[in-house]
Design a protein around this motif. Structure first.
Motif, PDB file in Angstrom:
ATOM      1  N   ASN A 161     -26.562  73.606 125.538  1.00  0.00           N
ATOM      2  CA  ASN A 161     -25.433  72.672 125.480  1.00  0.00           C
ATOM      3  C   ASN A 161     -25.415  71.707 126.663  1.00  0.00           C
ATOM      4  O   ASN A 161     -24.500  70.911 126.797  1.00  0.00           O
ATOM      5  CB  ASN A 161     -24.114  73.443 125.430  1.00  0.00           C
ATOM      6  N   GLY A 162     -26.386  71.835 127.554  1.00  0.00           N
ATOM      7  CA  GLY A 162     -26.438  70.973 128.724  1.00  0.00           C
ATOM      8  C   GLY A 162     -25.632  71.477 129.902  1.00  0.00           C
ATOM      9  O   GLY A 162     -25.465  70.780 130.896  1.00  0.00           O
ATOM     10  N   ASP A 163     -25.118  72.709 129.794  1.00  0.00           N
ATOM     11  CA  ASP A 163     -24.326  73.291 130.884  1.00  0.00           C
ATOM     12  C   ASP A 163     -25.242  74.030 131.855  1.00  0.00           C
ATOM     13  O   ASP A 163     -26.145  74.770 131.425  1.00  0.00           O
ATOM     14  CB  ASP A 163     -23.289  74.274 130.324  1.00  0.00           C
ATOM     15  N   PRO A 164     -25.040  73.850 133.154  1.00  0.00           N
ATOM     16  CA  PRO A 164     -25.885  74.563 134.129  1.00  0.00           C
ATOM     17  C   PRO A 164     -25.629  76.065 134.076  1.00  0.00           C
ATOM     18  O   PRO A 164     -24.509  76.512 133.839  1.00  0.00           O
ATOM     19  CB  PRO A 164     -25.460  73.974 135.471  1.00  0.00           C
ATOM     20  N   ARG A 165     -26.686  76.835 134.287  1.00  0.00           N
ATOM     21  CA  ARG A 165     -26.601  78.288 134.222  1.00  0.00           C
ATOM     22  C   ARG A 165     -26.670  78.892 135.629  1.00  0.00           C
ATOM     23  O   ARG A 165     -27.514  79.731 135.927  1.00  0.00           O
ATOM     24  CB  ARG A 165     -27.722  78.836 133.338  1.00  0.00           C
ATOM     25  N   GLY A 166     -25.771  78.482 136.492  1.00  0.00           N
ATOM     26  CA  GLY A 166     -25.754  78.957 137.874  1.00  0.00           C
ATOM     27  C   GLY A 166     -25.527  80.448 138.005  1.00  0.00           C
ATOM     28  O   GLY A 166     -26.052  81.085 138.919  1.00  0.00           O
ATOM     29  N   ASN A 167     -24.736  81.024 137.118  1.00  0.00           N
ATOM     30  CA  ASN A 167     -24.491  82.464 137.195  1.00  0.00           C
ATOM     31  C   ASN A 167     -25.769  83.253 136.960  1.00  0.00           C
ATOM     32  O   ASN A 167     -25.973  84.309 137.550  1.00  0.00           O
ATOM     33  CB  ASN A 167     -23.427  82.895 136.188  1.00  0.00           C
ATOM     34  N   ASP A 168     -26.636  82.746 136.084  1.00  0.00           N
ATOM     35  CA  ASP A 168     -27.913  83.417 135.847  1.00  0.00           C
ATOM     36  C   ASP A 168     -28.748  83.418 137.123  1.00  0.00           C
ATOM     37  O   ASP A 168     -29.354  84.433 137.481  1.00  0.00           O
ATOM     38  CB  ASP A 168     -28.693  82.726 134.730  1.00  0.00           C
ATOM     39  N   TRP A 169     -28.776  82.279 137.819  1.00  0.00           N
ATOM     40  CA  TRP A 169     -29.521  82.197 139.068  1.00  0.00           C
ATOM     41  C   TRP A 169     -28.927  83.159 140.100  1.00  0.00           C
ATOM     42  O   TRP A 169     -29.660  83.899 140.769  1.00  0.00           O
ATOM     43  CB  TRP A 169     -29.500  80.772 139.630  1.00  0.00           C
ATOM     44  N   ALA A 170     -27.602  83.159 140.234  1.00  0.00           N
ATOM     45  CA  ALA A 170     -26.943  84.008 141.230  1.00  0.00           C
ATOM     46  C   ALA A 170     -27.217  85.485 140.965  1.00  0.00           C
ATOM     47  O   ALA A 170     -27.468  86.255 141.903  1.00  0.00           O
ATOM     48  CB  ALA A 170     -25.442  83.738 141.252  1.00  0.00           C
ATOM     49  N   LYS A 171     -27.183  85.892 139.695  1.00  0.00           N
ATOM     50  CA  LYS A 171     -27.471  87.294 139.373  1.00  0.00           C
ATOM     51  C   LYS A 171     -28.911  87.641 139.757  1.00  0.00           C
ATOM     52  O   LYS A 171     -29.164  88.689 140.353  1.00  0.00           O
ATOM     53  CB  LYS A 171     -27.239  87.584 137.900  1.00  0.00           C
ATOM     54  N   GLY A 172     -29.848  86.769 139.434  1.00  0.00           N
ATOM     55  CA  GLY A 172     -31.236  87.019 139.804  1.00  0.00           C
ATOM     56  C   GLY A 172     -31.418  87.088 141.305  1.00  0.00           C
ATOM     57  O   GLY A 172     -32.172  87.919 141.824  1.00  0.00           O
ATOM     58  N   PHE A 173     -30.718  86.215 142.035  1.00  0.00           N
ATOM     59  CA  PHE A 173     -30.793  86.228 143.493  1.00  0.00           C
ATOM     60  C   PHE A 173     -30.279  87.550 144.048  1.00  0.00           C
ATOM     61  O   PHE A 173     -30.911  88.174 144.905  1.00  0.00           O
ATOM     62  CB  PHE A 173     -29.998  85.053 144.053  1.00  0.00           C
ATOM     63  N   MET A 174     -29.128  87.989 143.560  1.00  0.00           N
ATOM     64  CA  MET A 174     -28.551  89.245 144.042  1.00  0.00           C
ATOM     65  C   MET A 174     -29.425  90.443 143.657  1.00  0.00           C
ATOM     66  O   MET A 174     -29.558  91.386 144.430  1.00  0.00           O
ATOM     67  CB  MET A 174     -27.129  89.419 143.517  1.00  0.00           C
ATOM     68  N   ASP A 175     -30.036  90.402 142.468  1.00  0.00           N
ATOM     69  CA  ASP A 175     -30.967  91.471 142.083  1.00  0.00           C
ATOM     70  C   ASP A 175     -32.150  91.513 143.045  1.00  0.00           C
ATOM     71  O   ASP A 175     -32.603  92.583 143.441  1.00  0.00           O
ATOM     72  CB  ASP A 175     -31.468  91.271 140.658  1.00  0.00           C
ATOM     73  N   GLY A 176     -32.642  90.338 143.423  1.00  0.00           N
ATOM     74  CA  GLY A 176     -33.751  90.268 144.368  1.00  0.00           C
ATOM     75  C   GLY A 176     -33.374  90.796 145.742  1.00  0.00           C
ATOM     76  O   GLY A 176     -34.160  91.490 146.393  1.00  0.00           O
ATOM     77  N   ILE A 177     -32.184  90.464 146.198  1.00  0.00           N
ATOM     78  CA  ILE A 177     -31.718  90.968 147.495  1.00  0.00           C
ATOM     79  C   ILE A 177     -31.601  92.484 147.472  1.00  0.00           C
ATOM     80  O   ILE A 177     -31.945  93.163 148.432  1.00  0.00           O
ATOM     81  CB  ILE A 177     -30.373  90.325 147.880  1.00  0.00           C
ATOM     82  N   ALA A 178     -31.121  93.025 146.343  1.00  0.00           N
ATOM     83  CA  ALA A 178     -30.929  94.467 146.242  1.00  0.00           C
ATOM     84  C   ALA A 178     -32.246  95.231 146.377  1.00  0.00           C
ATOM     85  O   ALA A 178     -32.253  96.371 146.849  1.00  0.00           O
ATOM     86  CB  ALA A 178     -30.255  94.816 144.923  1.00  0.00           C
TER      87      ALA A 178
END
Length: 58
Positions: free
Chosen positions: A23-40
């Protein structure tokens, strides 16, 4: 602060890649979840940065 990876000591900036959905909406939450998974994965490695008064958020 010195990092384990020499490329992080060169002063380059790293920005997240945030893609738009169908729909053209940015998926920032997907990025943030991946970032936090990586930090964990290596949570204890982040502790020195979090404790550094010059680099940690107040």
């Amino acid at each position: 602060m010195e990092h384990d990876r020499p490329s992080l000591n060169e002063g380059d900036e790293y920005l997240p890649l945030i893609f738009d959905d169908e729909n053209g909406d940015p998926r920032g939450n997907d990025w943030a979840k991946g970032f936090m998974d990586g930090i964990a994965i290596g949570a204890e490695s982040w502790q020195p940065l979090l404790e550094d008064e010059d680099h940690a958020a107040a």
